[in-house]
Design a protein around this motif. Structure first.
Motif, mmCIF file in Angstrom:
data_model
loop_
_atom_site.group_PDB
_atom_site.id
_atom_site.type_symbol
_atom_site.label_atom_id
_atom_site.label_comp_id
_atom_site.label_asym_id
_atom_site.label_seq_id
_atom_site.Cartn_x
_atom_site.Cartn_y
_atom_site.Cartn_z
ATOM 1 N N LEU A 1 2.592 -13.472 -3.279
ATOM 2 C CA LEU A 1 3.699 -12.734 -3.891
ATOM 3 C C LEU A 1 4.092 -13.328 -5.243
ATOM 4 C CD1 LEU A 1 5.886 -12.038 -0.737
ATOM 5 C CD2 LEU A 1 4.704 -10.333 -2.138
ATOM 6 N N ILE A 2 4.089 -14.638 -5.347
ATOM 7 C CA ILE A 2 4.430 -15.265 -6.626
ATOM 8 C C ILE A 2 3.366 -14.939 -7.673
ATOM 9 C CG2 ILE A 2 4.657 -17.471 -7.826
ATOM 10 C CD1 ILE A 2 6.098 -18.534 -5.337
ATOM 11 N N ALA A 3 2.095 -15.007 -7.289
ATOM 12 C CA ALA A 3 1.020 -14.690 -8.232
ATOM 13 C C ALA A 3 1.102 -13.229 -8.684
ATOM 14 C CB ALA A 3 -0.338 -14.967 -7.593
ATOM 15 N N ALA A 4 1.351 -12.320 -7.736
ATOM 16 C CA ALA A 4 1.439 -10.900 -8.073
ATOM 17 C C ALA A 4 2.660 -10.616 -8.943
ATOM 18 C CB ALA A 4 1.490 -10.067 -6.797
ATOM 19 N N HIS A 5 3.777 -11.238 -8.598
ATOM 20 C CA HIS A 5 5.009 -11.044 -9.371
ATOM 21 C C HIS A 5 4.852 -11.552 -10.794
ATOM 22 C CE1 HIS A 5 8.979 -12.466 -10.852
ATOM 23 N NE2 HIS A 5 9.347 -11.267 -10.439
ATOM 24 N N ARG A 6 4.262 -12.717 -10.950
ATOM 25 C CA ARG A 6 4.062 -13.275 -12.293
ATOM 26 C C ARG A 6 3.155 -12.357 -13.122
ATOM 27 N NH1 ARG A 6 2.437 -19.516 -13.199
ATOM 28 N NH2 ARG A 6 4.697 -19.714 -12.980
ATOM 29 N N ASP A 7 2.147 -11.788 -12.479
ATOM 30 C CA ASP A 7 1.239 -10.885 -13.186
ATOM 31 C C ASP A 7 1.961 -9.617 -13.646
ATOM 32 O OD1 ASP A 7 -1.021 -8.611 -13.179
ATOM 33 O OD2 ASP A 7 -1.955 -10.555 -13.547
ATOM 34 N N ASP B 1 0.818 -1.214 0.000
ATOM 35 C CA ASP B 1 0.000 0.000 0.000
ATOM 36 C C ASP B 1 0.854 1.268 0.000
ATOM 37 O OD1 ASP B 1 -2.398 -1.364 -0.095
ATOM 38 O OD2 ASP B 1 -2.603 -1.483 2.078
ATOM 39 N N GLY B 2 1.913 1.252 -0.790
ATOM 40 C CA GLY B 2 2.756 2.421 -0.959
ATOM 41 C C GLY B 2 3.775 2.641 0.136
ATOM 42 N N LYS B 3 3.752 1.809 1.166
ATOM 43 C CA LYS B 3 4.684 1.966 2.283
ATOM 44 C C LYS B 3 5.847 1.004 2.133
ATOM 45 C CE LYS B 3 4.928 1.957 7.347
ATOM 46 N NZ LYS B 3 4.180 1.749 8.605
ATOM 47 N N ASN B 4 7.053 1.551 2.167
ATOM 48 C CA ASN B 4 8.251 0.716 2.073
ATOM 49 C C ASN B 4 8.433 -0.079 3.358
ATOM 50 O OD1 ASN B 4 11.400 0.393 2.545
ATOM 51 N ND2 ASN B 4 11.042 0.483 0.356
ATOM 52 N N LEU B 5 8.576 -1.394 3.224
ATOM 53 C CA LEU B 5 8.732 -2.264 4.384
ATOM 54 C C LEU B 5 9.975 -3.121 4.223
ATOM 55 C CD1 LEU B 5 5.057 -3.568 4.813
ATOM 56 C CD2 LEU B 5 6.162 -1.726 6.098
ATOM 57 N N ASP B 6 10.628 -3.422 5.343
ATOM 58 C CA ASP B 6 11.753 -4.355 5.277
ATOM 59 C C ASP B 6 11.212 -5.730 4.933
ATOM 60 O OD1 ASP B 6 11.731 -6.235 7.879
ATOM 61 O OD2 ASP B 6 11.030 -4.238 8.462
ATOM 62 N N PRO B 7 12.040 -6.600 4.354
ATOM 63 C CA PRO B 7 11.563 -7.892 3.844
ATOM 64 C C PRO B 7 10.824 -8.746 4.864
ATOM 65 C CG PRO B 7 13.762 -7.439 3.002
ATOM 66 C CD PRO B 7 13.467 -6.378 4.009
ATOM 67 N N VAL B 8 11.331 -8.824 6.080
ATOM 68 C CA VAL B 8 10.697 -9.679 7.094
ATOM 69 C C VAL B 8 9.329 -9.123 7.485
ATOM 70 C CG1 VAL B 8 10.902 -10.600 9.436
ATOM 71 C CG2 VAL B 8 12.915 -10.514 7.946
ATOM 72 N N THR B 9 9.244 -7.816 7.677
ATOM 73 C CA THR B 9 7.960 -7.194 8.026
ATOM 74 C C THR B 9 6.948 -7.364 6.914
ATOM 75 O OG1 THR B 9 9.095 -5.554 9.401
ATOM 76 C CG2 THR B 9 6.849 -5.034 8.707
ATOM 77 N N LEU B 10 7.395 -7.240 5.662
ATOM 78 C CA LEU B 10 6.491 -7.378 4.522
ATOM 79 C C LEU B 10 5.897 -8.785 4.475
ATOM 80 C CD1 LEU B 10 7.016 -5.951 0.978
ATOM 81 C CD2 LEU B 10 6.279 -8.315 1.250
#
Length: 400
Positions: free
Chosen positions: A282-288, A233-242
């Motif tokens: 994440l995989i589904a969104a990335h592939r899209d 949602d537009g907020k940068n998050l560190d990988p673990v938090t995301l």
């Protein structure tokens, strides 16, 4: 015969790895055992596990924090590769094994051990993953697998441990074998070994039953930078938090359950249940997003690479030369995979409802059927003639 003098043992605190300690000492003549428990975000207090290892006879008990490395160095490359074993399983457990193997090798070097050990049995995938990863990282280290060789039943293993003061549960609280880390949970054994047995709701922890999910949908926009998830949602998050945040959202809507019959490395078919909310989304969104930013030929070719890549991970070949070569190809394809994907969560579904990217090669003026259409319709007839010429010649020659 002494197989090793000092050993670093991958340690979970369970029956098998606990019994490995006195077994290695008394049956195989090991002088010193150092245990290593990896913190991969499983949400479990590892202090008691550390203490238990010492009570079982370890001279030193290590707990290594690998959560961030697990996400950035193992999960994220797999997301860029859209890695789904047999097109379903996002390798949440398999991805942990090469990292744990790396920790074992590093600890062995640091403490001067001449071997590493694990508690894997002969029927599972993990023995392959550990053995091959350790072999690739340090071929001079011995790999000991006592549970693969001791030939004891579960009851005999517990009885052996009790002789050395290793407490066993009074009753088995669960018939299931469960593995967990930040990316998800795997559940097998017990009644699940019957492929027709419906998984009971009690086995799930990260995902809600559909009946208990919210009545209203929830939307989240996932931002990617060069194929890596970086924003929610537009907020940068560190990988673990995301990952943690997305696990919560997706799981709350019942997203992320997998029930499958998979083909193990050793040739056995196995019924596996997985909970992997964030990873699947994440995989589904990335592939899209790739469909918006990559050319058709790159996308098609990458799909074949993704299948091979997934199989290499599942089969324990993370450190294999082919895997490293495929990494280079995949990394190159990700240069333009930057943008956002909007996902709608509702009643067990994560539906992609929008995507955008500054690198998009979707051209509205070519795709539209409206007045803004700039496609050269006159070119279509000549294209079809050339494209179909081999078929035309073949038809003419075979119809006579």
């Amino acid at each position: 015969m002494v197989r090793a003098h000092k050993v670093v043992l991958a340690y979970s605190g369970g029956v098998d790895t606990s019994v490995c300690i006195p077994y290695l000492i008394n049956e195989w003549g090991v002088k010193e055992i150092i245990t290593l428990a990896a913190d991969l975000g499983q949400g479990e207090e590892l202090g008691p596990i550390k203490e238990k290892a010492l009570r079982c006879g370890a001279v030193e008990s290590l707990v290594v924090d690998g959560v961030e490395a697990f996400v950035t160095e193992y999960a994220f490359p797999a997301i860029q590769a859209n890695a789904l074993y047999e097109n379903r399983y996002p390798l949440s457990t398999a991805l942990a094994r090469p990292l744990i193997a790396k920790m074992l090798v590093e600890a062995a070097v640091k403490y001067g051990a001449d071997a590493v050990a694990h508690g894997c049995t002969a029927k599972g995938n993990d023995q392959v993953r550990f053995d091959l990863a350790i072999m690739a990282l340090n071929p001079n280290l011995k790999v000991l697998a006592p549970a693969r060789e001791w030939g004891m039943s579960r009851e005999e293993t517990i009885a052996y441990g009790e002789k050395f003061g290793i407490e066993s549960p009074v009753k088995k609280s669960s018939p299931y074998s469960i593995d967990r880390n930040l990316l998800g949970r795997s559940i097998e054994a017990g009644p699940l070994e019957d492929p027709m047995h419906e998984p009971p709701e009690e086995i799930y922890l990260m995902t809600k039953a559909i009946a208990d999910t919210p009545e209203q949908p929830e939307y989240i926009t996932i931002g990617f930078t060069k194929g890596l998830p970086t924003h929610l949602d537009g907020k940068n998050l560190d990988p673990v938090t995301l990952i943690t945040r997305l696990n919560e959202v997706a799981g709350n809507h019942g997203v992320g359950r997998i029930d499958m019959i998979e083909n193990r490395v050793v040739g056995i078919k196995s019924r596996e249940i997985y909970e992997t909310p964030a990873l699947l989304v994440l995989i589904a969104a990335h592939r899209d997003l790739e469909s918006l930013t990559l050319t058709a030929d790159v996308t098609r070719y990458k799909r074949g690479i993704e299948q091979t890549y997934s199989e290499l991970i599942y089969q324990g070949l993370w450190y294999n030369p082919l895997k490293q070569a495929l990494d280079a190809f995949i990394l190159n394809t990700q240069e333009r995979v930057t943008g956002s994907v909007r996902v709608k969560f509702h009643k067990g579904n994560a539906t992609i409802v929008g995507r955008e990217s500054e690198n998009s090669i979707y051209a509205p003026s070519l795709a539209t059927y409206g007045a803004e259409d700039q496609f050269d319709h006159r070119a279509a007839e000549g294209f079809i003639y050339i494209w179909g010429l081999p078929t035309r010649v073949w038809a003419e020659k075979t119809r006579g």
